[in-house]
Motif scaffolding. Structure first.
Motif, PDB file in Angstrom:
ATOM      1  N   SER A  41      19.943  58.642 -13.183  1.00 26.23           N
ATOM      2  CA  SER A  41      21.335  58.243 -14.015  1.00 26.23           C
ATOM      3  C   SER A  41      22.176  58.020 -12.681  1.00 26.23           C
ATOM      4  CB  SER A  41      21.692  59.202 -14.861  1.00 26.23           C
ATOM      5  OG  SER A  41      20.952  58.878 -16.181  1.00 26.23           O
ATOM      6  N   ALA A  42      23.406  57.308 -12.920  1.00 26.55           N
ATOM      7  CA  ALA A  42      24.390  57.483 -11.955  1.00 26.55           C
ATOM      8  C   ALA A  42      24.823  59.038 -11.964  1.00 26.55           C
ATOM      9  CB  ALA A  42      25.544  56.653 -12.564  1.00 26.55           C
ATOM     10  N   THR A  47      29.522  56.017 -14.042  1.00 28.24           N
ATOM     11  CA  THR A  47      29.457  54.886 -15.080  1.00 28.24           C
ATOM     12  C   THR A  47      30.878  54.556 -15.716  1.00 28.24           C
ATOM     13  OG1 THR A  47      27.140  55.312 -15.448  1.00 28.24           O
ATOM     14  CG2 THR A  47      28.111  53.742 -16.870  1.00 28.24           C
ATOM     15  N   GLU A  74      23.614  53.648 -10.652  1.00 29.09           N
ATOM     16  CA  GLU A  74      22.141  54.011 -10.599  1.00 29.09           C
ATOM     17  C   GLU A  74      21.486  53.910  -9.286  1.00 29.09           C
ATOM     18  OE1 GLU A  74      23.703  53.675 -13.423  1.00 29.09           O
ATOM     19  OE2 GLU A  74      22.759  55.163 -14.559  1.00 29.09           O
ATOM     20  N   PHE A 136      18.636  52.515 -16.442  1.00 27.00           N
ATOM     21  CA  PHE A 136      19.805  51.902 -17.389  1.00 27.00           C
ATOM     22  C   PHE A 136      19.846  50.458 -17.068  1.00 27.00           C
ATOM     23  CE2 PHE A 136      24.544  51.598 -16.835  1.00 27.00           C
ATOM     24  CZ  PHE A 136      25.054  51.382 -18.171  1.00 27.00           C
ATOM     25  N   ARG A 150      24.846  52.521 -23.136  1.00 28.58           N
ATOM     26  CA  ARG A 150      25.157  53.662 -22.729  1.00 28.58           C
ATOM     27  C   ARG A 150      23.887  54.662 -22.840  1.00 28.58           C
ATOM     28  NH1 ARG A 150      30.116  54.572 -20.672  1.00 28.58           N
ATOM     29  NH2 ARG A 150      28.906  56.278 -19.446  1.00 28.58           N
ATOM     30  N   GLY A 151      23.486  55.566 -22.056  1.00 28.55           N
ATOM     31  CA  GLY A 151      22.363  56.410 -22.160  1.00 28.55           C
ATOM     32  C   GLY A 151      20.958  55.779 -21.836  1.00 28.55           C
ATOM     33  N   GLY A 152      21.093  54.598 -21.423  1.00 31.97           N
ATOM     34  CA  GLY A 152      19.928  53.862 -21.365  1.00 31.97           C
ATOM     35  C   GLY A 152      18.750  54.161 -20.217  1.00 31.97           C
ATOM     36  N   SER A 153      19.140  55.252 -19.238  1.00 32.48           N
ATOM     37  CA  SER A 153      18.335  55.662 -18.377  1.00 32.48           C
ATOM     38  C   SER A 153      17.181  56.491 -19.351  1.00 32.48           C
ATOM     39  CB  SER A 153      18.781  56.588 -17.425  1.00 32.48           C
ATOM     40  OG  SER A 153      19.569  56.075 -16.604  1.00 32.48           O
ATOM     41  N   ASP A 154      17.320  56.945 -20.338  1.00 30.93           N
ATOM     42  CA  ASP A 154      16.271  57.572 -21.090  1.00 30.93           C
ATOM     43  C   ASP A 154      15.274  56.590 -21.676  1.00 30.93           C
ATOM     44  OD1 ASP A 154      17.768  59.997 -21.091  1.00 30.93           O
ATOM     45  OD2 ASP A 154      18.781  59.565 -23.080  1.00 30.93           O
TER      46      ASP A 154
END
Ligand code: ADP
Ligand code: ASP
Ligand code: MG
Length: 423
Positions: A41-42, A47, A74, A136, A150-154
């Motif tokens: 993540s960043a 972000t 990121e 993300f 939002r939270g898209g790195s998961d």
């Protein structure tokens, strides 16, 4: 060799020192004999900061440009981590979402992954490199850079784990796992050993932001085993996986709250067939997701319809609601941003109707008024005033003494800072 995917959230890569610690953890997995793909993540609040900069210029930034801007966060984290791992003596190379072959639709700001072409990643792995991927983000079918919400790195991590047939996907974050409630709000919340995809879906969609909802959906569809754990310790965290016999005994898995939605109310809507269809056709045309809907009993041929939408979508929805009020002959519409949804999630709700009463009693004892209620077989949600949310979560958590009811579950709050004191 076995591939594992590790994802590190913003707090876990917040500064140079944290990045060095992550580099050591990645190197350790490598020494253990795994091929490692790392999603980052960043750093810290990057972000949010980038988003704020764009909004200083205009309230509605151009979606394409905003996505390009946000993905920079990121990219900074991925290259710094690659620098750190290389410096630790292991070959590592970083890739943007686009370079990693993450193909999305064209919905800027909330793009969906539609394909993964991991050719470059596989090639790098085969050359012995540790692969770092910027979370993300992806590239759309129109060749524009997109973000996954939002939270898209998961979701990046889970999707790569599926595409690479990884043994499992580790989500490293700033709490030791998935808890029965946000451990910052409820310090006595317990860590869950394991949680089923279904329960995790309900928790995530109820506001437990520890895993992005899309990531859980993706994991369930592709059978990816996810391990949510702390990047600050070595202890095991929470496995998100198929339901097993022991988990079936879990009566209630947790409480969550979400204040990211607003309540829209159409007042004095004529009570005749076809009106609800007109309302939600208009909402759908704006591409706004609707969560909960309540229609009151009609009086004098008119009724009120209320529903929840994501707060950022309100400004987009307002013109069509104005138009709709005129078209169907309603009396007006209002929006209330000051609401929160509190949800109790558990497989046991299905077979224990007394849980419903228990939740309402707990809220009544706190003098918390319920504006809307909805239930599913494994979830009860109530809309309340946003200011009451934390108190409501604590009251419901206490009422069900969730750690005991739920069977053999660990207590673990070490290293977690409560945001507020429990009264
Ligand atoms: P990351 O940057 O690592 O992705 P997030 O902030 O997105 O981290 O998610 C972790 C946070 O989720 C925790 O710090 C915690 O406050 C919050 N959270 C909310 N509900 C839960 C829950 N049920 N279990 C664990 N954490 C939760
Ligand atoms: N950096 C992005 C965000 O803050 C994505 C993520 O952290 O997963 O939402
Ligand atoms: Mg997150």
């Amino acid at each position: 060799m076995s591939v594992i995917v590790q994802k590190y959230g913003g707090t876990s890569v917040a500064d140079a020192n944290r990045i060095r610690i992550v580099a050591e953890r990645v190197a350790a997995a490598r020494r253990d004999g795994h091929d490692v793909v790392v999603v980052v993540s960043a750093m810290g609040d990057t972000t949010d900061e980038l988003m704020a900069m764009a909004h200083e210029l205009t309230p509605l930034p151009n979606p394409r440009e905003l996505d390009l801007l946000l993905t920079a966060g990121e990219r900074i984290a991925m290259s710094l981590l690659a620098v750190a791992i290389n410096a630790a003596g292991f070959p590592a190379a970083s890739y943007t979402g686009s370079q990693a072959g993450i193909i999305t639709d064209t919905a800027h700001g909330q793009a969906k992954i539609i394909d993964i072409r991991p050719g470059r990643i596989l090639e790098a792995i085969s050359k012995g490199s540790i692969v770092i991927v910027a979370g993300f983000q992806g590239v759309s079918t129109a060749y524009d850079v997109t973000t996954l919400g939002r939270g898209g790195s998961d979701t990046t991590a889970v999707a790569l784990a599926a595409a690479l047939s990884a043994d499992f996907c580790e989500i490293y974050t700033d709490v030791p796992g998935v808890f029965t409630a946000d451990p910052r709000v409820v310090p006595e919340a317990s860590k869950l050993h394991a949680v089923s995809y279904e329960e995790m879906l309900e928790l995530a969609s109820s506001g437990a932001r520890v895993l992005q909802l899309r990531a859980v959906e993706y994991a369930r569809t592709h059978g990816v085993r996810v391990h949510v754990r702390s990047s600050f310790t070595d202890e095991p965290g929470t496995w998100v996986t198929e339901e097993d016999v022991r988990m079936e005994q879990a009566m209630i898995s947790g409480v969550a709250s979400d204040d990211s939605e607003a309540k829209v109310t159409l007042e004095g809507v004529p009570d005749r067939p076809g009106v609800a269809a007109a309302v939600f056709a208009a909402v759908a045309r704006d591409g706004v997701p609707v969560d909960m809907i309540v229609q009151n009993v009609a009086r004098d041929g008119r009724t009120d319809i209320s529903f929840l939408v994501p707060e950022p979508d309100l400004s987009r929805l307002a013109p069509s609601m104005d138009r709709l009020v005129r078209e169907v002959g309603a009396l007006g519409f209002g929006a209330d941003r000051d609401v929160a949804k509190i949800s109790l999630v558990g497989a046991g709700i299905r077979s224990h109707p007394e849980v419903l009463a228990g939740m309402f009693e707990a809220l009544a004892a706190e003098d918390i008024n319920l504006q809307m209620i909805s239930t599913s077989s494994i979830r009860i949600s109530c809309v309340i005033r946003a200011a009451d949310a934390d108190r409501a979560v604590r009251a419901v958590h206490r009422r069900f003494a969730i750690s005991e009811e739920a069977g053999p579950r660990e207590r673990h709050t070490d290293g977690v800072q409560p945001l507020k004191d429990v009264p």
